[in-house]
Design a protein around this motif. Structure first.
Motif, PDB file in Angstrom:
ATOM      1  N   ASP A  37       0.834  -1.204   0.000  1.00  0.00           N
ATOM      2  CA  ASP A  37       0.000   0.000   0.000  1.00  0.00           C
ATOM      3  C   ASP A  37       0.868   1.253   0.000  1.00  0.00           C
ATOM      4  N   ASN A  38       1.963   1.224   0.757  1.00  0.00           N
ATOM      5  CA  ASN A  38       2.859   2.383   0.796  1.00  0.00           C
ATOM      6  C   ASN A  38       3.516   2.615  -0.566  1.00  0.00           C
ATOM      7  N   GLN A  39       3.925   1.525  -1.198  1.00  0.00           N
ATOM      8  CA  GLN A  39       4.545   1.655  -2.517  1.00  0.00           C
ATOM      9  C   GLN A  39       3.552   2.186  -3.547  1.00  0.00           C
ATOM     10  N   LYS A  40       2.309   1.691  -3.492  1.00  0.00           N
ATOM     11  CA  LYS A  40       1.293   2.168  -4.417  1.00  0.00           C
ATOM     12  C   LYS A  40       0.991   3.647  -4.188  1.00  0.00           C
ATOM     13  N   ALA A  41       0.990   4.054  -2.912  1.00  0.00           N
ATOM     14  CA  ALA A  41       0.750   5.461  -2.609  1.00  0.00           C
ATOM     15  C   ALA A  41       1.883   6.328  -3.142  1.00  0.00           C
ATOM     16  N   THR A  42       3.108   5.816  -3.047  1.00  0.00           N
ATOM     17  CA  THR A  42       4.260   6.562  -3.555  1.00  0.00           C
ATOM     18  C   THR A  42       4.208   6.693  -5.071  1.00  0.00           C
ATOM     19  N   ILE A  43       3.782   5.630  -5.745  1.00  0.00           N
ATOM     20  CA  ILE A  43       3.688   5.650  -7.195  1.00  0.00           C
ATOM     21  C   ILE A  43       2.633   6.646  -7.669  1.00  0.00           C
ATOM     22  N   GLY A  44       1.522   6.742  -6.952  1.00  0.00           N
ATOM     23  CA  GLY A  44       0.451   7.648  -7.347  1.00  0.00           C
ATOM     24  C   GLY A  44      -0.510   7.004  -8.328  1.00  0.00           C
ATOM     25  N   ASP A  45      -1.151   7.821  -9.132  1.00  0.00           N
ATOM     26  CA  ASP A  45      -2.162   7.340 -10.071  1.00  0.00           C
ATOM     27  C   ASP A  45      -1.501   6.485 -11.151  1.00  0.00           C
ATOM     28  N   PRO A  46      -1.797   5.184 -11.198  1.00  0.00           N
ATOM     29  CA  PRO A  46      -1.149   4.321 -12.202  1.00  0.00           C
ATOM     30  C   PRO A  46      -1.523   4.681 -13.632  1.00  0.00           C
ATOM     31  N   ASN A  47      -2.652   5.361 -13.804  1.00  0.00           N
ATOM     32  CA  ASN A  47      -3.052   5.754 -15.155  1.00  0.00           C
ATOM     33  C   ASN A  47      -2.120   6.795 -15.754  1.00  0.00           C
ATOM     34  N   LEU A  48      -1.328   7.452 -14.910  1.00  0.00           N
ATOM     35  CA  LEU A  48      -0.416   8.480 -15.385  1.00  0.00           C
ATOM     36  C   LEU A  48       0.984   7.934 -15.668  1.00  0.00           C
ATOM     37  N   LEU A  49       1.209   6.664 -15.369  1.00  0.00           N
ATOM     38  CA  LEU A  49       2.532   6.083 -15.574  1.00  0.00           C
ATOM     39  C   LEU A  49       2.797   5.848 -17.057  1.00  0.00           C
ATOM     40  N   PRO A  50       4.047   6.038 -17.498  1.00  0.00           N
ATOM     41  CA  PRO A  50       4.380   5.688 -18.884  1.00  0.00           C
ATOM     42  C   PRO A  50       4.314   4.187 -19.084  1.00  0.00           C
ATOM     43  N   LYS A  51       3.750   3.788 -20.198  1.00  0.00           N
ATOM     44  CA  LYS A  51       3.617   2.369 -20.518  1.00  0.00           C
ATOM     45  C   LYS A  51       4.361   2.123 -21.826  1.00  0.00           C
ATOM     46  N   PRO A  52       5.520   1.497 -21.780  1.00  0.00           N
ATOM     47  CA  PRO A  52       6.350   1.347 -22.979  1.00  0.00           C
ATOM     48  C   PRO A  52       5.665   0.645 -24.142  1.00  0.00           C
ATOM     49  N   TRP A  53       4.654  -0.170 -23.884  1.00  0.00           N
ATOM     50  CA  TRP A  53       3.941  -0.831 -24.984  1.00  0.00           C
ATOM     51  C   TRP A  53       2.992   0.127 -25.697  1.00  0.00           C
ATOM     52  N   ASP A  54       2.842   1.333 -25.145  1.00  0.00           N
ATOM     53  CA  ASP A  54       2.000   2.367 -25.743  1.00  0.00           C
ATOM     54  C   ASP A  54       2.850   3.637 -25.835  1.00  0.00           C
ATOM     55  N   PRO A  55       3.675   3.774 -26.885  1.00  0.00           N
ATOM     56  CA  PRO A  55       4.681   4.845 -26.943  1.00  0.00           C
ATOM     57  C   PRO A  55       4.189   6.256 -26.640  1.00  0.00           C
ATOM     58  N   PRO A  56       2.976   6.669 -27.057  1.00  0.00           N
ATOM     59  CA  PRO A  56       2.553   8.039 -26.741  1.00  0.00           C
ATOM     60  C   PRO A  56       2.476   8.351 -25.253  1.00  0.00           C
ATOM     61  N   THR A  57       2.394   7.313 -24.397  1.00  0.00           N
ATOM     62  CA  THR A  57       2.345   7.567 -22.957  1.00  0.00           C
ATOM     63  C   THR A  57       3.725   7.888 -22.382  1.00  0.00           C
ATOM     64  N   CYS A  58       4.758   7.660 -23.140  1.00  0.00           N
ATOM     65  CA  CYS A  58       6.128   7.947 -22.678  1.00  0.00           C
ATOM     66  C   CYS A  58       6.463   9.384 -23.045  1.00  0.00           C
ATOM     67  N   ARG A  59       6.127  10.324 -22.172  1.00  0.00           N
ATOM     68  CA  ARG A  59       6.223  11.739 -22.480  1.00  0.00           C
ATOM     69  C   ARG A  59       7.591  12.321 -22.153  1.00  0.00           C
ATOM     70  N   ASN A  60       8.345  11.661 -21.284  1.00  0.00           N
ATOM     71  CA  ASN A  60       9.684  12.146 -20.965  1.00  0.00           C
ATOM     72  C   ASN A  60      10.599  11.971 -22.178  1.00  0.00           C
ATOM     73  N   PRO A  61      11.265  13.051 -22.635  1.00  0.00           N
ATOM     74  CA  PRO A  61      12.079  12.936 -23.862  1.00  0.00           C
ATOM     75  C   PRO A  61      13.167  11.874 -23.774  1.00  0.00           C
ATOM     76  N   GLN A  62      13.850  11.786 -22.605  1.00  0.00           N
ATOM     77  CA  GLN A  62      14.907  10.790 -22.466  1.00  0.00           C
ATOM     78  C   GLN A  62      14.342   9.373 -22.502  1.00  0.00           C
ATOM     79  N   LEU A  63      13.191   9.203 -21.843  1.00  0.00           N
ATOM     80  CA  LEU A  63      12.553   7.887 -21.860  1.00  0.00           C
ATOM     81  C   LEU A  63      12.107   7.524 -23.269  1.00  0.00           C
ATOM     82  N   ARG A  64      11.535   8.483 -23.978  1.00  0.00           N
ATOM     83  CA  ARG A  64      11.059   8.212 -25.340  1.00  0.00           C
ATOM     84  C   ARG A  64      12.237   7.838 -26.245  1.00  0.00           C
TER      85      ARG A  64
END
Length: 210
Positions: A37-64
């Motif tokens: 639960d603590n780890q999930k709280a630290t992560i925050g909203d999972p819908n906002l996480l980048p998902k590498p299988w869906d490239p448009p969700t990777c908004r960080n330039p270095q990550l992209r």
């Protein structure tokens, strides 16, 4: 950095390893699903996480950028390890084809998941279904358009017509007409909920008025 296949790797080459930023993204996704639960709280909203299988969700330039490097290495690896007929290879212009980009990202992620599994079931599924399905769709959609050099999108003119004002207006009219033909019982009416109070003596529900 993302590793690429080694020309002197022996009979088979290892699947390319995602780089550190991708590794962090995958770790966060794992914790969002399986963490405490603590780890999930630290992560925050999972819908906002980048998902590498869906490239448009990777908004960080270095990550992209790291994602493109990894996917390119995966494409080279697939062409070398799995494609015998030259007509079945993923073309070098694959980043210029959005449908290939979308499918490569999913195919690569599925293979990554299989590589970290503790048995061979996921890898068997990838061999049996994921990769053959991807290559078959690639052949049927791309055909021979990019055998030698990249060709412009053949369906571009139809896409322009499809998204033009005239056709868009006709679609909106069709949508609106369909909604208007719903019976009153099928239509969703957005109303404020009616508040009631319970009379503790009689058990009667009393309407509240603003």
């Amino acid at each position: 950095m993302t590793t690429t296949p080694d020309a002197d790797a022996g009979l088979v080459r290892a699947f390319p390893t995602p780089g550190p930023l991708l590794g962090t993204a995958y770790r966060d996704l794992y914790l969002a699903a399986e963490g405490s639960d603590n780890q999930k709280a630290t992560i925050g909203d999972p819908n906002l996480l980048p998902k590498p299988w869906d490239p448009p969700t990777c908004r960080n330039p270095q990550l992209r950028a790291e994602l493109w490097t990894w996917l390119d290495a995966v494409v080279i690896w697939v062409n070398h390890e799995y494609v015998w007929d030259p007509e079945g290879t993923i073309p070098p212009c694959w980043p210029l084809h959005p449908h290939i980009v979308q499918e490569v990202a999913v195919m690569a992620d599925q293979r990554r998941r299989a590589s970290v599994a503790l048995d061979s079931n996921a890898l068997e599924e990838w061999h049996r279904y994921t990769l053959p399905g991807f290559l078959e769709r690639l052949r049927s959609r791309l055909k021979a358009h990019c055998d030698q050099d990249h060709q412009p999108w053949p369906a571009r003119s139809r896409h322009v017509r499809h998204t033009g004002d005239g056709h868009a207006k006709r679609r909106r009219q069709a949508f609106d007409g369909d909604v208007q033909h719903l019976s009153p019982s099928e239509q969703i009416t957005l109303t404020r909920p009616r508040l009631r109070l319970l009379n503790p003596d009689t058990g009667e529900l009393l309407d509240c008025h603003d």
